[in-house]
Design an enzyme around this catalytic site. Structure first.
Site, PDB file in Angstrom:
ATOM      1  N   GLY A  13       0.827  -1.209   0.000  1.00  0.00           N
ATOM      2  CA  GLY A  13       0.000   0.000   0.000  1.00  0.00           C
ATOM      3  C   GLY A  13       0.862   1.260   0.000  1.00  0.00           C
ATOM      4  N   GLN A  14       0.274   2.354  -0.498  1.00  0.00           N
ATOM      5  CA  GLN A  14       1.010   3.621  -0.580  1.00  0.00           C
ATOM      6  C   GLN A  14       1.453   4.106   0.806  1.00  0.00           C
ATOM      7  OE1 GLN A  14      -0.415   6.591  -3.574  1.00  0.00           O
ATOM      8  NE2 GLN A  14      -2.399   5.673  -3.130  1.00  0.00           N
ATOM      9  N   THR A  65      -9.594  -0.670  -1.611  1.00  0.00           N
ATOM     10  CA  THR A  65      -9.546   0.735  -2.033  1.00  0.00           C
ATOM     11  C   THR A  65     -10.034   0.978  -3.464  1.00  0.00           C
ATOM     12  OG1 THR A  65      -7.211   0.416  -2.583  1.00  0.00           O
ATOM     13  CG2 THR A  65      -7.690   1.438  -0.461  1.00  0.00           C
ATOM     14  N   TYR A 128     -17.867   2.242  -1.195  1.00  0.00           N
ATOM     15  CA  TYR A 128     -16.566   2.336  -0.513  1.00  0.00           C
ATOM     16  C   TYR A 128     -16.694   3.242   0.724  1.00  0.00           C
ATOM     17  CZ  TYR A 128     -11.834   4.181   0.305  1.00  0.00           C
ATOM     18  OH  TYR A 128     -10.661   4.602   0.878  1.00  0.00           O
ATOM     19  N   TRP A 153      -7.270  11.871  -1.324  1.00  0.00           N
ATOM     20  CA  TRP A 153      -6.569  12.020  -2.605  1.00  0.00           C
ATOM     21  C   TRP A 153      -5.070  11.678  -2.479  1.00  0.00           C
ATOM     22  CZ3 TRP A 153      -8.447  16.827  -5.848  1.00  0.00           C
ATOM     23  CH2 TRP A 153      -9.841  16.865  -5.885  1.00  0.00           C
TER      24      TRP A 153
HETATM   25  N1  LIG Z   1      -5.837   6.128  -1.890  1.00  0.00           N
HETATM   26  C1  LIG Z   1      -6.528   7.209  -1.522  1.00  0.00           C
HETATM   27  O1  LIG Z   1      -6.644   8.187  -2.275  1.00  0.00           O
HETATM   28  C2  LIG Z   1      -7.150   7.268  -0.143  1.00  0.00           C
HETATM   29  C3  LIG Z   1      -7.863   8.429   0.220  1.00  0.00           C
HETATM   30  C4  LIG Z   1      -8.387   8.505   1.510  1.00  0.00           C
HETATM   31  C5  LIG Z   1      -8.202   7.474   2.410  1.00  0.00           C
HETATM   32  N2  LIG Z   1      -7.547   6.358   2.019  1.00  0.00           N
HETATM   33  C6  LIG Z   1      -7.364   5.272   3.003  1.00  0.00           C
HETATM   34  O2  LIG Z   1      -5.999   5.308   3.377  1.00  0.00           O
HETATM   35  C7  LIG Z   1      -5.532   3.975   3.636  1.00  0.00           C
HETATM   36  C8  LIG Z   1      -4.276   3.698   2.843  1.00  0.00           C
HETATM   37  O3  LIG Z   1      -4.578   3.816   1.467  1.00  0.00           O
HETATM   38  P1  LIG Z   1      -3.492   3.463   0.358  1.00  0.00           P
HETATM   39  O4  LIG Z   1      -3.730   4.404  -0.776  1.00  0.00           O
HETATM   40  O5  LIG Z   1      -2.153   3.346   0.986  1.00  0.00           O
HETATM   41  O6  LIG Z   1      -4.000   2.014  -0.087  1.00  0.00           O
HETATM   42  P2  LIG Z   1      -3.498   1.155  -1.331  1.00  0.00           P
HETATM   43  O7  LIG Z   1      -2.232   1.706  -1.884  1.00  0.00           O
HETATM   44  O8  LIG Z   1      -4.652   0.977  -2.257  1.00  0.00           O
HETATM   45  O9  LIG Z   1      -3.148  -0.228  -0.648  1.00  0.00           O
HETATM   46  C9  LIG Z   1      -4.148  -0.999  -0.038  1.00  0.00           C
HETATM   47  C10 LIG Z   1      -3.450  -2.010   0.829  1.00  0.00           C
HETATM   48  O10 LIG Z   1      -4.474  -2.791   1.429  1.00  0.00           O
HETATM   49  C11 LIG Z   1      -4.084  -4.138   1.327  1.00  0.00           C
HETATM   50  N3  LIG Z   1      -5.249  -5.020   1.315  1.00  0.00           N
HETATM   51  C12 LIG Z   1      -6.314  -4.979   0.492  1.00  0.00           C
HETATM   52  N4  LIG Z   1      -7.142  -6.005   0.778  1.00  0.00           N
HETATM   53  C13 LIG Z   1      -6.573  -6.679   1.819  1.00  0.00           C
HETATM   54  C14 LIG Z   1      -6.945  -7.825   2.568  1.00  0.00           C
HETATM   55  N5  LIG Z   1      -8.059  -8.505   2.306  1.00  0.00           N
HETATM   56  N6  LIG Z   1      -6.126  -8.243   3.565  1.00  0.00           N
HETATM   57  C15 LIG Z   1      -4.983  -7.586   3.832  1.00  0.00           C
HETATM   58  N7  LIG Z   1      -4.567  -6.504   3.150  1.00  0.00           N
HETATM   59  C16 LIG Z   1      -5.372  -6.059   2.161  1.00  0.00           C
HETATM   60  C17 LIG Z   1      -3.327  -4.243   0.026  1.00  0.00           C
HETATM   61  O11 LIG Z   1      -2.604  -5.437   0.096  1.00  0.00           O
HETATM   62  P3  LIG Z   1      -1.493  -5.940  -0.948  1.00  0.00           P
HETATM   63  O12 LIG Z   1      -0.241  -5.292  -0.471  1.00  0.00           O
HETATM   64  O13 LIG Z   1      -1.523  -7.428  -0.735  1.00  0.00           O
HETATM   65  O14 LIG Z   1      -1.979  -5.503  -2.294  1.00  0.00           O
HETATM   66  C18 LIG Z   1      -2.522  -2.959   0.082  1.00  0.00           C
HETATM   67  O15 LIG Z   1      -1.351  -3.136   0.826  1.00  0.00           O
HETATM   68  C19 LIG Z   1      -6.705   3.052   3.358  1.00  0.00           C
HETATM   69  O16 LIG Z   1      -7.325   2.739   4.563  1.00  0.00           O
HETATM   70  C20 LIG Z   1      -7.633   3.890   2.483  1.00  0.00           C
HETATM   71  O17 LIG Z   1      -8.979   3.506   2.656  1.00  0.00           O
HETATM   72  C21 LIG Z   1      -7.003   6.235   0.770  1.00  0.00           C
END
Ligand SMILES: NC(=O)c1ccc[n+]([C@@H]2O[C@H](COP(=O)([O-])OP(=O)(O)OC[C@H]3O[C@@H](n4cnc5c(N)ncnc54)[C@H](OP(=O)(O)O)[C@@H]3O)[C@@H](O)[C@H]2O)c1
Length: 298
Positions: A13-14, A65, A128, A153
């Protein structure tokens, strides 16, 4: 001061990858726990995964996500985003470990005309957002000293995000159509990671009753997706990378399975007041990120 062990959920994840990078020069060790050891869609893996790591703080960053796909995979999104964080929080609380839960601007409907504060009512308009809102409620019910950080974002050199998508499009086409009527705070995952490390240190110091609750953690400054795209191409051009013209369009002209809030702006004053954390302006973190993506090549 002893080193702090931070367990973060998700491996690629990011936010998880940025936490690993940004902790390198600090007194924190970040350990990623991800699939298959921790699979949030298999609740029985949660307790054993947590037990295997002697963490001082848990950061619950992993999530389902894919905002569009969640419209048709609602049950999986609810399990991963809505139920699993509550179980993780309950096990963390049983072990006396503070927990930081990542959440999203998409818990709001976007109808407000000013930035959202933590006291504004939530009313998600897509599956979501509903699953993440359920996750907030589950964490709050399971862990009295929870910290919920709503961010927005997110962009980084890793995984799928808007900056990487725009640069990939600019390699193939001269013009990109980008939505101009959704506004928010584009936030670098690296800055979120720095903020999380500060909050984690505060939680280790104690007084967690005062430091618990919901906080908005997003970059300073707001913009639209179209203006953000223009800034990405300017930063790319300055570094000899690909660029494209931005054609601003209305959301109505870009139909997606999931609706998005028109106003995603987050007011982050509470985080600054309680935790002493304020993130940089989105524009100042963009150039270095674009530079790293360009170094990765196509
Ligand atoms: N992206 C955005 O713009 C955004 C905006 C607001 C809030 N957020 C929140 O911020 C947080 C971090 O977001 P991010 O952008 O870093 O997420 P991301 O890059 O999309 O990565 C998602 C992570 O979740 C893991 N994951 C998904 N399904 C899973 C499961 N069943 N069991 C275990 N791990 C699982 C993925 O695993 P793998 O490593 O195995 O792929 C990945 O490491 C999240 O909670 C998201 O909801 C994100």
């Amino acid at each position: 001061m002893a080193r702090i062990r931070i367990a973060v959920t998700g491996t690629d994840g990011q936010v998880a990858r940025s936490l690993v990078e940004r902790s390198a020069m600090t007194a924190c060790d970040v350990i990623c726990i991800g699939r298959p050891m921790l699979d949030l869609s298999r609740p029985t893996t949660i307790e054993s995964a947590l037990a295997s790591i002697a963490a001082d703080v848990v950061v619950s960053a992993a999530a389902y996500t894919d905002v569009n796909k969640a419209e048709t995979e609602g049950a999986l999104a609810d399990l991963v985003n809505g139920r699993a964080p509550g179980l993780l929080a309950a096990h963390a609380y049983a072990r006396g470990i503070p927990l930081i839960q990542l959440s999203t601007d998409y818990v709001f409907d976007g109808s407000k005309s000013t930035p959202y504060t933590e006291d504004d009512p939530i009313a998600p308009i897509n599956a979501y957002g509903r699953s993440k809102a359920a996750g907030e409620r589950a964490v709050a019910a399971a862990h009295p000293h929870h910290v919920i950080l709503r961010t927005s974002w997110i962009y980084s050199p890793f995984n799928r995000n808007f900056v990487r998508t725009m640069l990939a499009l600019a390699r193939k086409q001269d013009e990109v159509r980008v939505v101009a009527d959704q506004i928010g705070n584009p936030t670098a995952a690296a800055d979120i990671a720095d903020g999380i490390l500060e909050v984690a240190r505060n939680l280790i110091e104690g007084r967690n009753e005062e430091r618990a609750g919901i906080f908005h953690m997003a970059a300073a400054g707001t913009t639209s997706w179209a203006e953000f795209a223009s800034a990405i191409f300017s930063a790319s051009a300055e570094r000899g990378g690909p660029t494209a013209r931005v054609a601003p369009i209305a959301s109505a002209e870009y139909q997606t399975p999931a609706r998005r809030p028109a106003n995603s702006r987050l007011d982050c004053a509470r985080l600054s007041r309680v935790h002493g954390v304020s993130l940089l302006h989105w524009h100042s973190s963009l150039g270095p990120c674009v530079g790293r993506i360009l170094e990765q090549g196509t």
